[in-house]
Design a protein around this motif. Structure first.
Motif, PDB file in Angstrom:
ATOM      1  N   VAL A 160       0.912  -1.181   0.090  1.00 44.35           N
ATOM      2  CA  VAL A 160      -0.142   0.014  -0.029  1.00 44.35           C
ATOM      3  C   VAL A 160       1.028   1.152   0.079  1.00 44.35           C
ATOM      4  CG1 VAL A 160      -2.069   1.239   1.090  1.00 44.35           C
ATOM      5  CG2 VAL A 160      -1.667  -1.237   1.391  1.00 44.35           C
ATOM      6  N   THR A 161       0.435   2.161  -0.984  1.00 43.35           N
ATOM      7  CA  THR A 161       1.298   3.398  -1.064  1.00 43.35           C
ATOM      8  C   THR A 161       1.214   3.972   0.727  1.00 43.35           C
ATOM      9  OG1 THR A 161      -0.326   4.779  -1.720  1.00 43.35           O
ATOM     10  CG2 THR A 161       0.996   3.752  -3.205  1.00 43.35           C
ATOM     11  N   SER A 184       4.794   3.443  -4.999  1.00 45.65           N
ATOM     12  CA  SER A 184       4.376   2.737  -6.276  1.00 45.65           C
ATOM     13  C   SER A 184       5.453   2.195  -7.043  1.00 45.65           C
ATOM     14  CB  SER A 184       3.437   3.870  -7.132  1.00 45.65           C
ATOM     15  OG  SER A 184       2.634   4.294  -6.679  1.00 45.65           O
ATOM     16  N   GLY A 185       6.469   2.809  -7.048  1.00 49.13           N
ATOM     17  CA  GLY A 185       7.734   2.095  -7.951  1.00 49.13           C
ATOM     18  C   GLY A 185       8.268   0.964  -7.303  1.00 49.13           C
ATOM     19  N   PRO A 186       8.569   0.668  -5.961  1.00 47.80           N
ATOM     20  CA  PRO A 186       9.005  -0.358  -5.217  1.00 47.80           C
ATOM     21  C   PRO A 186       7.927  -1.542  -5.550  1.00 47.80           C
ATOM     22  CG  PRO A 186       9.614   1.445  -4.055  1.00 47.80           C
ATOM     23  CD  PRO A 186       8.891   2.104  -5.158  1.00 47.80           C
ATOM     24  N   GLN A 187       6.510  -1.130  -5.333  1.00 48.94           N
ATOM     25  CA  GLN A 187       5.642  -2.167  -5.325  1.00 48.94           C
ATOM     26  C   GLN A 187       5.455  -2.769  -6.747  1.00 48.94           C
ATOM     27  OE1 GLN A 187       1.472  -1.696  -3.947  1.00 48.94           O
ATOM     28  NE2 GLN A 187       1.925   0.305  -2.957  1.00 48.94           N
ATOM     29  N   LEU A 188       5.734  -1.815  -7.806  1.00 51.67           N
ATOM     30  CA  LEU A 188       5.764  -2.484  -9.034  1.00 51.67           C
ATOM     31  C   LEU A 188       6.760  -3.811  -9.167  1.00 51.67           C
ATOM     32  CD1 LEU A 188       4.174  -2.459 -11.757  1.00 51.67           C
ATOM     33  CD2 LEU A 188       5.513  -0.629 -12.480  1.00 51.67           C
ATOM     34  N   ARG A 210      12.316  11.229  -8.039  1.00 51.24           N
ATOM     35  CA  ARG A 210      11.755  10.680  -9.318  1.00 51.24           C
ATOM     36  C   ARG A 210      11.743   9.281  -8.942  1.00 51.24           C
ATOM     37  NH1 ARG A 210      12.299   8.053 -13.899  1.00 51.24           N
ATOM     38  NH2 ARG A 210      10.612   8.281 -15.461  1.00 51.24           N
ATOM     39  N   SER A 211      13.128   8.707  -8.676  1.00 50.43           N
ATOM     40  CA  SER A 211      13.534   7.329  -8.704  1.00 50.43           C
ATOM     41  C   SER A 211      12.484   6.519  -7.767  1.00 50.43           C
ATOM     42  CB  SER A 211      14.898   7.271  -8.184  1.00 50.43           C
ATOM     43  OG  SER A 211      15.177   7.740  -6.899  1.00 50.43           O
ATOM     44  N   ILE A 212      11.782   6.977  -6.779  1.00 55.53           N
ATOM     45  CA  ILE A 212      11.171   6.325  -5.804  1.00 55.53           C
ATOM     46  C   ILE A 212       9.731   6.079  -6.242  1.00 55.53           C
ATOM     47  CG2 ILE A 212      12.640   7.041  -3.803  1.00 55.53           C
ATOM     48  CD1 ILE A 212      10.398   8.870  -3.199  1.00 55.53           C
ATOM     49  N   TYR A 218       4.240   8.304 -10.461  1.00 56.80           N
ATOM     50  CA  TYR A 218       3.607   9.249  -9.758  1.00 56.80           C
ATOM     51  C   TYR A 218       4.432  10.883 -10.200  1.00 56.80           C
ATOM     52  CZ  TYR A 218       2.599  12.474  -6.100  1.00 56.80           C
ATOM     53  OH  TYR A 218       2.139  13.687  -5.306  1.00 56.80           O
ATOM     54  N   PHE A 219       5.547  10.733 -10.269  1.00 59.12           N
ATOM     55  CA  PHE A 219       6.354  11.827 -10.357  1.00 59.12           C
ATOM     56  C   PHE A 219       6.096  12.489 -11.864  1.00 59.12           C
ATOM     57  CE2 PHE A 219      10.002  14.219 -11.710  1.00 59.12           C
ATOM     58  CZ  PHE A 219      10.539  14.823 -10.498  1.00 59.12           C
ATOM     59  N   ASP A 220       6.180  11.546 -12.885  1.00 59.80           N
ATOM     60  CA  ASP A 220       5.893  11.958 -14.115  1.00 59.80           C
ATOM     61  C   ASP A 220       4.685  12.597 -14.395  1.00 59.80           C
ATOM     62  OD1 ASP A 220       8.477  11.186 -14.541  1.00 59.80           O
ATOM     63  OD2 ASP A 220       8.258   9.292 -15.657  1.00 59.80           O
TER      64      ASP A 220
END
Length: 296
Positions: free
Chosen positions: A97-98, A130-134, A198-200, A204-206
């Motif tokens: 979960v975020t 979101s990034g680590p989840q994916l 952005r890396s995390i 979302y960032f983009d």
């Protein structure tokens, strides 16, 4: 030796006669007598002493009765456990979960409702961006995630839209912006912002940066935080302003005022439930079904 023969044998022992046992297991006496002889042949020794008043167990018969009752109990237990696994009543589910949505009421209802319906399923919850989840979903170390995704689904991922979120402005409660909110983003061109890397969370960032580009707005970033919870704590400490998902307002944090701006409300931030394609075990299917009920 078959389980059916063992059931017949137990019935003979517990009723004390072939005739009584035949009524209990609903087969004819000659058929039951034949099954007992086949059982004795299969184990290679006599199990029953037959006489006019009924039957007596031999030493081997007593040993088999003890083992037979244990085996049948174990069979029933195995069948029950397999049935529970097959219907998703037991097992384990790992959920990401975020951080922003851990306090969202619908997420709380989802986790609590799932636990209430399936108390024997171990639900492991991981607060992840979101990034680590994916990454974990694609690697197979996470079963399901609540996260931000692009409209184009990543390869190997299935997803269900949960809800549409948008952005809000977060300002320190002690700042002048809290008393006199800005009318537009243009008023914040000289304001100092706390931002995320952005890396995390690239998706979302983009999405946020693309929205600001359409508005010709570029925030003056002076501080960075690892996630929205950290960013909000920095805002509460007076280190700057932040633009965060509206769901952030669900987090019980003092010292912050959230401000709605039309330019931020127009940025759609869809929240998705995602899992690996082709993998939908019963525990996961039950979770997806419940999430769909609570969010849609």
């Amino acid at each position: 030796m078959e389980f059916r023969q063992l059931e017949y044998f137990i019935a003979v022992v517990e009723t004390g006669s072939i005739s009584a046992a035949s009524r209990r297991v609903h087969i004819a006496q000659p058929a039951l007598t034949r099954q007992m002889r086949l059982l004795e042949e299969s184990v290679g020794t006599q199990l029953l002493d037959r006489h006019a008043r009924g039957i007596h167990l031999t030493v081997a018969g007593k040993a088999l009765y003890s083992e037979a009752t244990r085996l049948l109990d174990e069979r029933s237990d195995i069948k029950a456990r397999l049935l529970a696994l097959g219907s998703g009543q037991t097992g384990k589910l790992s959920l990401g979960v975020t951080v922003t949505h851990l306090w969202l009421p619908e997420v709380a209802k989802l986790m609590g409702g799932y636990r209430e319906r399936y108390p024997k399923v171990a639900l492991d919850v991981f607060p992840l961006l979101s990034g680590p989840q994916l990454d974990r979903l694609q690697q197979g170390s996470l079963d399901v995630g609540i996260l931000y995704l692009d409209d184009d689904m990543p390869s190997g991922i299935d997803a269900q839209l949960l809800q549409h979120d948008h952005l809000v402005l977060a300002v320190p409660a002690s700042s002048s912006w809290a008393e006199s909110p800005p009318a537009s983003l243009a008023a914040l061109c000289d304001a100092e912002f706390v931002w995320g890397y952005r890396s995390i969370s690239p998706v979302y960032f983009d999405r946020v940066v693309a929205h600001f580009a359409r508005l010709n707005f570029e925030p003056l970033v002076v501080q960075y935080g690892a996630d929205n919870l950290t960013i909000l704590s920095m805002v509460a400490a007076g280190l700057g302003l932040a633009i965060v998902p509206a769901a952030s307002r669900c987090h019980p944090m003092s010292g912050i005022v959230f401000i709605e701006l039309e330019e931020l409300s127009s940025c759609d931030m869809p929240l998705w439930l995602a899992w690996r394609s082709g993998e939908e075990p019963p525990v996961l299917k039950n979770f997806i079904d419940l999430a769909t009920t609570l969010f849609i």
